[in-house]
Enzyme design. Structure first.
Site, PDB file in Angstrom:
ATOM      1  N   HIS A 154       9.886   9.452 120.901  1.00 56.42           N
ATOM      2  CA  HIS A 154      10.428   7.783 121.215  1.00 56.42           C
ATOM      3  C   HIS A 154      11.679   7.353 120.663  1.00 56.42           C
ATOM      4  O   HIS A 154      12.464   6.460 121.674  1.00 56.42           O
ATOM      5  CB  HIS A 154       8.890   7.260 120.261  1.00 56.42           C
ATOM      6  CG  HIS A 154       8.335   6.232 120.109  1.00 56.42           C
ATOM      7  ND1 HIS A 154       7.754   5.590 120.584  1.00 56.42           N
ATOM      8  CD2 HIS A 154       9.217   5.151 119.295  1.00 56.42           C
ATOM      9  CE1 HIS A 154       8.072   4.306 120.470  1.00 56.42           C
ATOM     10  NE2 HIS A 154       8.944   3.401 119.687  1.00 56.42           N
ATOM     11  N   GLU A 155      11.969   7.748 119.659  1.00 49.93           N
ATOM     12  CA  GLU A 155      12.834   7.539 118.682  1.00 49.93           C
ATOM     13  C   GLU A 155      14.514   7.341 119.516  1.00 49.93           C
ATOM     14  O   GLU A 155      15.225   6.743 119.681  1.00 49.93           O
ATOM     15  CB  GLU A 155      12.957   7.919 117.546  1.00 49.93           C
ATOM     16  CG  GLU A 155      11.971   7.580 116.913  1.00 49.93           C
ATOM     17  CD  GLU A 155      11.290   5.791 116.481  1.00 49.93           C
ATOM     18  OE1 GLU A 155      12.919   5.052 116.594  1.00 49.93           O
ATOM     19  OE2 GLU A 155      10.729   5.271 116.058  1.00 49.93           O
ATOM     20  N   HIS A 175      14.775   4.612 121.944  1.00 47.84           N
ATOM     21  CA  HIS A 175      15.409   3.744 121.171  1.00 47.84           C
ATOM     22  C   HIS A 175      16.710   3.851 121.129  1.00 47.84           C
ATOM     23  O   HIS A 175      17.893   3.310 121.490  1.00 47.84           O
ATOM     24  CB  HIS A 175      14.877   3.291 119.919  1.00 47.84           C
ATOM     25  CG  HIS A 175      13.040   2.961 120.317  1.00 47.84           C
ATOM     26  ND1 HIS A 175      13.369   1.312 121.339  1.00 47.84           N
ATOM     27  CD2 HIS A 175      12.217   3.183 119.788  1.00 47.84           C
ATOM     28  CE1 HIS A 175      11.985   1.232 121.394  1.00 47.84           C
ATOM     29  NE2 HIS A 175      11.416   1.701 119.994  1.00 47.84           N
TER      30      HIS A 175
END
Length: 433
Positions: free
Chosen positions: A24-25, A28
């Site tokens: 997920h990170e 980003h």
């Protein structure tokens, strides 16, 4: 041995969860760097740092509590009206705003004024914030599709498991024949356990739902084609109207509801059936729809969750489950007395479900979630386009920091709900066996 497998399942789940968070990170991080935003930190977990190292301008690390993660981008919020980022105020609400704004400018370096998050166009900020949840969605889809197409799902098939001796209304709550009951059409037609039905009234049959629908829509004479001991046989049956359980549009039984429909009188065998690409896409769509509905239903399930945690109430199968509960399920899956392939498939489905939940949860348009920042970027875009359309001055960046008091309230609600789920998962967990 069971305890060892349970512990192993929990450990494997935690590793899978850490990977999901890191994945997920990474969404980003990669998009932030793509758009030239400086990222001082990339962390998996919260709390004390267990391990970290610097690579280039970013510190990568793992923290002690594997319940989330974050990347820290400089300039998440624009400066205040006075152009300063460290102004103080005696107002507690204003203090929250200024603390958030000040934190967004920590580790500011010469030349960073062109690498601030808020200076990027709204569509770029939207991509950066959406990339994290989108990575979870990708992972969920890949795992679900891989399991559905590679392993399959345990489902009812068109093979006959058993044949009913007589016609019994399903509303009567009995399974034994009584004097006066008529022979079932399947028995009268000569249908046997092990027969695989390949056609009904000349229409080819490939799956149980198709066969069930055809039977329910038929009262009277019907032709049934079966495969028996390698040979094709044609049977003739006289289907009768009977009171049967009602199903909803998703194929689930509607409790205490019945309909009058055609009745043949046999039970289908179950087995693991690999799904085609089209079937897998359909099932994936159903899972996403079900996930959205579950998220909408969460507030209505809080009272039952409270009863399960503190009043010895029943913990329902569709009750919200936290990471501790999901880890317990992972351990339970590994300890189940089922083939190893089934354990792996079941575990992968649990992990995929977690990733789908992370995607849907983070898409909520609420700070401090990713969806809240996305909503801020969209609103800024709308304001600026409206200003150009009506030839008004550019209103400038939308100051998301002004919403931080609301974000703290939302975060407080999330924390309380998380603690409630945690207690329920410990004292009254959802069990799958």
């Amino acid at each position: 041995m069971t305890t060892l497998m349970t512990v192993l399942g929990i450990v494997v789940f935690v590793v899978g969860l850490l990977f999901s968070i890191a994945w997920h990170e990474l969404g980003h991080l990669s998009t932030a760097k793509l758009f030239g935003i400086r990222v001082p930190q990339y962390m998996v977990g919260f709390g004390p740092t267990i391990w970290s190292r610097h690579s280039g301008e970013t510190e990568y690390g793992i923290k002690a509590v594997p319940l989330g993660g974050y990347i820290r981008m400089i300039g998440m919020f624009p400066p205040g009206d006075d152009g300063r980022v460290k102004a103080r105020s005696t107002s507690p609400w204003r203090g929250m705003i200024e603390d958030a704004r000040s934190a967004a400018y920590e580790e500011l370096r010469p030349g960073d004024d062109k690498r601030l998050f808020y200076t990027r166009k709204p569509w770029k900020r939207l991509i950066v914030m959406f990339a994290g949840p989108f990575m979870n969605l990708i992972l969920a889809v890949v795992i679900f599709m891989g399991v559905l197409m590679g392993f399959g799902v345990n489902t009812q098939t068109t093979t006959v498991s058993s044949v009913s001796d007589c016609v019994i209304s399903q509303s009567e709550n009995r399974d034994k024949c009584q004097k006066g009951d008529k022979d079932s059409p399947a028995k009268a037609a000569g249908l046997r356990p092990g027969d695989r039905i390949t056609a009904f009234n000349g229409r080819p049959i490939t799956e149980w739902s198709q066969l069930q629908e055809s039977i329910r829509d038929t009262v009277g004479r019907a032709t049934i084609t079966v495969q028996r001991d390698g040979a094709t046989k044609t049977l003739h049956a006289d289907l009768v109207a009977n009171k049967l359980v009602k199903y909803d549009e998703n194929g689930r039984v509607v409790p205490d509801s019945y309909v009058t429909a055609g009745f043949l009188g046999f039970s289908p065998a179950t087995g693991v059936v690999q799904q085609s690409f089209g079937q897998s896409v359909d099932r994936m769509g159903d899972m996403i729809t079900s996930g959205v509905q579950s998220l909408v239903d969460v507030p209505s399930k809080v009272p039952a969750l409270w009863d399960a945690a503190f009043n010895d109430g029943e913990r329902k199968q569709d009750s919200p489950v936290g990471m501790v509960g999901a880890a317990r399920i992972g351990g339970e899956v590994f300890a189940m007395d089922i083939p190893a392939a089934w354990r792996v498939a079941f575990f992968l489905n649990v992990l995929a479900g977690v990733n789908l939940s992370l995607f849907l949860f983070n898409m909520l348009p609420l700070l401090p979630l990713d969806g809240g920042h996305m909503a801020g970027a969209l609103w800024e875009s709308v304001r600026r386009h409206a200003a150009r359309l009506f030839r008004r001055p550019d209103p400038g960046p939308f100051d998301v920091a002004r919403l931080m008091p609301f974000a703290y309230v939302v975060a407080g609600v999330f924390v309380c709900f998380t603690l409630l789920v945690l207690v329920a998962d410990v004292v009254n967990p959802v069990r799958i066996s």
